[in-house]
Scaffold this motif. Structure first.
Motif, mmCIF file in Angstrom:
data_model
loop_
_atom_site.group_PDB
_atom_site.id
_atom_site.type_symbol
_atom_site.label_atom_id
_atom_site.label_comp_id
_atom_site.label_asym_id
_atom_site.label_seq_id
_atom_site.Cartn_x
_atom_site.Cartn_y
_atom_site.Cartn_z
ATOM 1 N N ALA A 155 0.826 -1.223 0.000
ATOM 2 C CA ALA A 155 0.000 0.000 0.000
ATOM 3 C C ALA A 155 0.854 1.265 0.000
ATOM 4 C CB ALA A 155 -0.946 -0.014 1.203
ATOM 5 N N VAL A 156 1.984 1.228 0.690
ATOM 6 C CA VAL A 156 2.784 2.454 0.817
ATOM 7 C C VAL A 156 3.842 2.615 -0.287
ATOM 8 C CG1 VAL A 156 2.453 2.663 3.313
ATOM 9 C CG2 VAL A 156 4.418 1.385 2.444
ATOM 10 N N THR A 157 3.995 1.594 -1.122
ATOM 11 C CA THR A 157 4.991 1.733 -2.198
ATOM 12 C C THR A 157 4.316 2.272 -3.466
ATOM 13 O OG1 THR A 157 4.644 -0.586 -2.718
ATOM 14 C CG2 THR A 157 6.612 -0.058 -1.463
ATOM 15 N N LYS A 158 5.109 2.894 -4.316
ATOM 16 C CA LYS A 158 4.588 3.463 -5.563
ATOM 17 C C LYS A 158 4.142 2.328 -6.492
ATOM 18 C CE LYS A 158 6.018 6.384 -9.416
ATOM 19 N NZ LYS A 158 5.714 5.411 -10.443
ATOM 20 N N LYS A 159 2.913 2.466 -7.018
ATOM 21 C CA LYS A 159 2.401 1.399 -7.885
ATOM 22 C C LYS A 159 2.868 1.608 -9.318
ATOM 23 C CE LYS A 159 -0.269 0.274 -4.377
ATOM 24 N NZ LYS A 159 0.342 1.324 -3.531
ATOM 25 N N ASN A 160 3.323 0.531 -9.905
ATOM 26 C CA ASN A 160 3.731 0.595 -11.309
ATOM 27 C C ASN A 160 2.639 0.070 -12.230
ATOM 28 O OD1 ASN A 160 6.454 1.504 -10.766
ATOM 29 N ND2 ASN A 160 6.757 -0.521 -9.880
ATOM 30 N N LEU A 161 1.684 -0.642 -11.658
ATOM 31 C CA LEU A 161 0.586 -1.194 -12.455
ATOM 32 C C LEU A 161 -0.615 -0.255 -12.384
ATOM 33 C CD1 LEU A 161 0.619 -4.938 -11.313
ATOM 34 C CD2 LEU A 161 1.271 -4.093 -13.555
ATOM 35 N N HIS A 162 -1.397 -0.252 -13.448
ATOM 36 C CA HIS A 162 -2.659 0.496 -13.459
ATOM 37 C C HIS A 162 -3.639 -0.223 -12.538
ATOM 38 C CE1 HIS A 162 -6.437 2.063 -15.156
ATOM 39 N NE2 HIS A 162 -5.698 3.100 -15.495
ATOM 40 N N ILE A 163 -4.552 0.513 -11.929
ATOM 41 C CA ILE A 163 -5.514 -0.098 -10.986
ATOM 42 C C ILE A 163 -6.344 -1.200 -11.672
ATOM 43 C CG2 ILE A 163 -7.205 1.787 -11.356
ATOM 44 C CD1 ILE A 163 -6.751 -0.134 -8.075
ATOM 45 N N PHE A 164 -6.660 -1.012 -12.954
ATOM 46 C CA PHE A 164 -7.415 -2.041 -13.692
ATOM 47 C C PHE A 164 -6.588 -3.334 -13.788
ATOM 48 C CE2 PHE A 164 -10.715 0.411 -16.423
ATOM 49 C CZ PHE A 164 -11.000 1.245 -15.361
ATOM 50 N N GLU A 165 -5.283 -3.167 -13.959
ATOM 51 C CA GLU A 165 -4.405 -4.338 -14.064
ATOM 52 C C GLU A 165 -4.305 -5.068 -12.724
ATOM 53 O OE1 GLU A 165 -0.809 -3.680 -16.905
ATOM 54 O OE2 GLU A 165 -1.153 -1.818 -15.814
ATOM 55 N N ILE A 166 -4.244 -4.281 -11.649
ATOM 56 C CA ILE A 166 -4.165 -4.905 -10.316
ATOM 57 C C ILE A 166 -5.431 -5.742 -10.068
ATOM 58 C CG2 ILE A 166 -4.109 -4.430 -7.824
ATOM 59 C CD1 ILE A 166 -2.430 -1.920 -8.489
ATOM 60 N N LEU A 167 -6.586 -5.158 -10.407
ATOM 61 C CA LEU A 167 -7.852 -5.892 -10.224
ATOM 62 C C LEU A 167 -7.880 -7.135 -11.104
ATOM 63 C CD1 LEU A 167 -10.345 -2.881 -10.135
ATOM 64 C CD2 LEU A 167 -9.856 -4.428 -8.257
ATOM 65 N N PHE A 168 -7.457 -6.968 -12.353
ATOM 66 C CA PHE A 168 -7.444 -8.104 -13.277
ATOM 67 C C PHE A 168 -6.554 -9.216 -12.744
ATOM 68 C CE2 PHE A 168 -5.623 -10.513 -16.756
ATOM 69 C CZ PHE A 168 -6.751 -10.887 -17.468
ATOM 70 N N LEU A 169 -5.333 -8.842 -12.315
ATOM 71 C CA LEU A 169 -4.397 -9.847 -11.806
ATOM 72 C C LEU A 169 -4.968 -10.585 -10.605
ATOM 73 C CD1 LEU A 169 -0.986 -7.976 -12.091
ATOM 74 C CD2 LEU A 169 -1.536 -10.157 -13.135
ATOM 75 N N TRP A 170 -5.542 -9.804 -9.680
ATOM 76 C CA TRP A 170 -6.107 -10.406 -8.466
ATOM 77 C C TRP A 170 -7.152 -11.464 -8.833
ATOM 78 C CZ3 TRP A 170 -4.589 -8.148 -3.654
ATOM 79 C CH2 TRP A 170 -5.081 -8.836 -2.554
ATOM 80 N N MET A 171 -8.039 -11.094 -9.769
ATOM 81 C CA MET A 171 -9.149 -11.994 -10.094
ATOM 82 C C MET A 171 -8.684 -13.194 -10.912
ATOM 83 S SD MET A 171 -12.345 -9.373 -10.429
ATOM 84 C CE MET A 171 -11.662 -8.143 -11.471
ATOM 85 N N ILE A 172 -7.749 -12.987 -11.814
ATOM 86 C CA ILE A 172 -7.280 -14.131 -12.622
ATOM 87 C C ILE A 172 -6.515 -15.124 -11.737
ATOM 88 C CG2 ILE A 172 -5.062 -13.193 -13.530
ATOM 89 C CD1 ILE A 172 -7.537 -14.994 -15.731
ATOM 90 N N ILE A 173 -5.778 -14.603 -10.742
ATOM 91 C CA ILE A 173 -5.058 -15.497 -9.814
ATOM 92 C C ILE A 173 -6.081 -16.313 -9.014
ATOM 93 C CG2 ILE A 173 -3.534 -15.589 -7.786
ATOM 94 C CD1 ILE A 173 -2.349 -12.867 -8.928
ATOM 95 N N LEU A 174 -7.132 -15.617 -8.532
ATOM 96 C CA LEU A 174 -8.187 -16.318 -7.777
ATOM 97 C C LEU A 174 -8.792 -17.438 -8.607
ATOM 98 C CD1 LEU A 174 -10.439 -13.700 -5.933
ATOM 99 C CD2 LEU A 174 -9.136 -15.544 -4.954
ATOM 100 N N ILE A 175 -9.136 -17.111 -9.846
ATOM 101 C CA ILE A 175 -9.814 -18.096 -10.708
ATOM 102 C C ILE A 175 -8.911 -19.300 -10.969
ATOM 103 C CG2 ILE A 175 -10.736 -18.479 -13.047
ATOM 104 C CD1 ILE A 175 -11.713 -15.521 -12.949
ATOM 105 N N ILE A 176 -7.676 -19.051 -11.363
ATOM 106 C CA ILE A 176 -6.774 -20.166 -11.718
ATOM 107 C C ILE A 176 -6.403 -20.982 -10.476
ATOM 108 C CG2 ILE A 176 -4.502 -20.777 -12.671
ATOM 109 C CD1 ILE A 176 -4.718 -18.239 -14.426
ATOM 110 N N HIS A 177 -6.012 -20.282 -9.413
ATOM 111 C CA HIS A 177 -5.517 -21.004 -8.232
ATOM 112 C C HIS A 177 -6.631 -21.790 -7.526
ATOM 113 C CE1 HIS A 177 -3.581 -21.231 -4.123
ATOM 114 N NE2 HIS A 177 -2.862 -21.979 -4.895
ATOM 115 N N HIS A 178 -7.830 -21.205 -7.407
ATOM 116 C CA HIS A 178 -8.939 -21.926 -6.769
ATOM 117 C C HIS A 178 -9.294 -23.185 -7.553
ATOM 118 C CE1 HIS A 178 -9.581 -18.647 -3.984
ATOM 119 N NE2 HIS A 178 -10.524 -19.348 -3.402
ATOM 120 N N ASN A 179 -9.312 -23.047 -8.888
ATOM 121 C CA ASN A 179 -9.615 -24.232 -9.706
ATOM 122 C C ASN A 179 -8.554 -25.301 -9.525
ATOM 123 O OD1 ASN A 179 -12.069 -24.038 -11.357
ATOM 124 N ND2 ASN A 179 -11.174 -22.096 -11.963
ATOM 125 N N PHE A 180 -7.300 -24.881 -9.501
ATOM 126 C CA PHE A 180 -6.210 -25.837 -9.323
ATOM 127 C C PHE A 180 -6.337 -26.557 -7.976
ATOM 128 C CE2 PHE A 180 -2.134 -26.764 -7.391
ATOM 129 C CZ PHE A 180 -1.631 -27.679 -8.304
#
Lengths: 154, 175
Positions: A18-43
Motif C-alpha cells: 500500500a505504501v509503495t509506488k504502484k507501477n501497475l494500473h488499478i485495472f491491471e491490479i484488479l485483473f491480476l487479483w481476479m485471474i489469480i483467484l480463478i486459476i488457483h482456486h480451480n487448481f
C-alpha cells in the motif's frame, strides 16, 4: 494461532504494498487479483477434491485460514511481484522469477508444517512447477489484458 | 479423474448451456456504452466471486451444497460460473443507463438481489445446485453484499476511466 500468523503476514505484505509506488494500473491490479483467484482456486479444488493429492485440515479455523491465504495472501504476493517486475527489463523478470516461485513454495511449506493441509500423493518438488505454471498463465493473461487496456486508453 | 464429466446429461446441463447462450446473446446486440476492459473486469469479478464462494463453502469440510451431479468438480461446474455473468453485465448496463440515485439505488440492489434469488431457485429446480446446509435466505444475504460491491466496482471503474488523465497509462517499455 495459525490464523494470527497468516493474518499478520498478510497485513505486513499489504501495508508494504500500500505504501509503495504502484507501477501497475488499478485495472491491471484488479485483473491480476481476479485471474489469480480463478486459476488457483480451480487448481486447488481439482487437486484436493478430484485427484486427492492434498487434504485440507478438518478443523474449521485451520480451513478458514487456508481460504484466507488463497483469497488474500497469495494473490497479494503475486500482484506485488508483478508490480515490481513491470518496470524491469524482460530478462530481469525471468532472472527474478525463481525468487517469486521460491517464496510461494516456502509459503506452501509453512502451511504444510502448520498442518493447514497435508500432502497425500503430492510430491514437494511438484510445487515449484505448480507455481511456475501459475505464473506463466497469469503473465500471458495479464499481457492480453494490458494490450487491450492500452488500446482503449490511448 | 482430473475433471469429471456429467453423470447424466439432463436438466442441469441444459439449464447451464441454454442460459449462458441466451444470457450472452443480448451482449452482442447492445450498443457499447463503456470500454470493453470494464466489461471484462465486471465478468471476471462475477466469475471470481462465484468461484471463491463455491470453492470455499461447497467443498469439505464445510460442504454446504453440491453443484451439478456429483460432489466432485465437474467440467460443467466451470461453465456454471458464467451463468450469472450476463446478468451482472445487464445489471451494470441498465445502471449506467438509468443511473438510480438515493432510495432508488437501494431499490435497485434489492431488486437485483431478488432477481438473483429467483434465478437461483430456478437453477435449484433444475438440479444445478443441491442444498445441504444452505438455503435461499443465505443466498439473498450474499447477493445483497455481492450486488452492492459489483455496482460500486462498476461506478469506480467508470469514474476512473472518465478521469483517465489522472491514471497511469501502462507503458510500452514495461513488457
Amino acid at each position: 494461532m495459525v490464523l494470527s500468523i497468516f493474518f499478520s503476514l498478510t497485513m505486513i505484505v499489504g501495508i508494504t504494498y500500500a505504501v509503495t509506488k504502484k507501477n501497475l494500473h488499478i485495472f491491471e491490479i484488479l485483473f491480476l487479483w481476479m485471474i489469480i483467484l480463478i486459476i488457483h482456486h480451480n487448481f486447488v479444488t481439482i487437486t484436493t477434491v478430484n485427484l486427492h493429492l492434498f487434504r485440507f485440515a478438518d478443523r474449521l479455523p485451520f480451513y478458514w485460514t487456508i481460504v484466507f491465504e488463497r483469497v488474500v495472501l497469495i494473490p497479494l504476493l503475486i500482484v506485488y511481484y508483478f508490480d515490481r517486475m513491470v518496470v524491469r527489463r524482460p530478462y530481469q523478470k525471468w532472472v527474478w522469477l525463481p525468487f517469486g516461485i521460491l517464496l510461494l513454495t516456502g509459503l506452501e511449506y509453512l502451511t504444510v508444517n502448520l498442518d493447514l493441509f497435508s500432502y497425500e500423493r503430492w510430491k514437494f518438488w511438484w510445487s515449484p512447477i505448480e507455481w511456475l505454471v501459475l505464473f506463466l498463465l497469469v503473465h500471458y493473461s495479464w499481457l492480453w489484458f494490458r494490450s487491450r487496456l492500452r488500446k482503449e486508453m490511448a | 479423474m482430473f475433471l469429471y464429466p456429467p453423470a447424466r446429461f439432463d436438466a442441469n446441463e441444459w439449464f447451464i448451456i441454454l442460459n449462458s447462450l441466451l444470457g450472452f446473446a443480448w451482449v452482442f446486440f447492445a450498443p457499447v456504452r463503456y470500454p470493453h476492459s470494464i466489461s471484462i473486469l465486471i465478468v471476471m469479478f462475477c466469475v471470481s466471486a462465484a468461484i471463491m464462494m463455491d470453492h470455499a463453502i461447497a467443498i469439505p469440510p464445510v460442504d454446504m451444497y453440491d453443484i451439478n451431479d456429483r460432489p466432485t468438480y465437474e467440467w460443467m461446474d466451470f461453465f456454471s460460473y458464467f451463468l450469472y455473468a450476463p446478468y451482472a453485465l445487464l445489471c451494470v448496463y441498465l445502471y449506467d443507463k438509468l443511473d438510480p440515485k438515493g432510495l432508488w439505488f437501494t431499490a435497485w440492489i434489492i431488486g437485483w438481489s431478488l432477481f438473483c434469488v429467483g434465478y437461483e431457485w430456478l437453477s435449484v429446480q433444475c438440479h444445478v445446485f443441491t442444498f445441504k446446509k444452505w438455503n435461499l435466505m443465505h443466498s439473498f444475504c450474499m447477493y445483497l453484499v455481492m450486488t452492492t460491491i459489483h455496482v460500486q466496482l462498476f461506478r469506480y471503474l467508470r469514474k476512473h476511466f472518465q478521469d483517465r488523465s489522472e491514471s497511469v497509462f501502462p507503458s510500452k517499455t514495461a513488457e
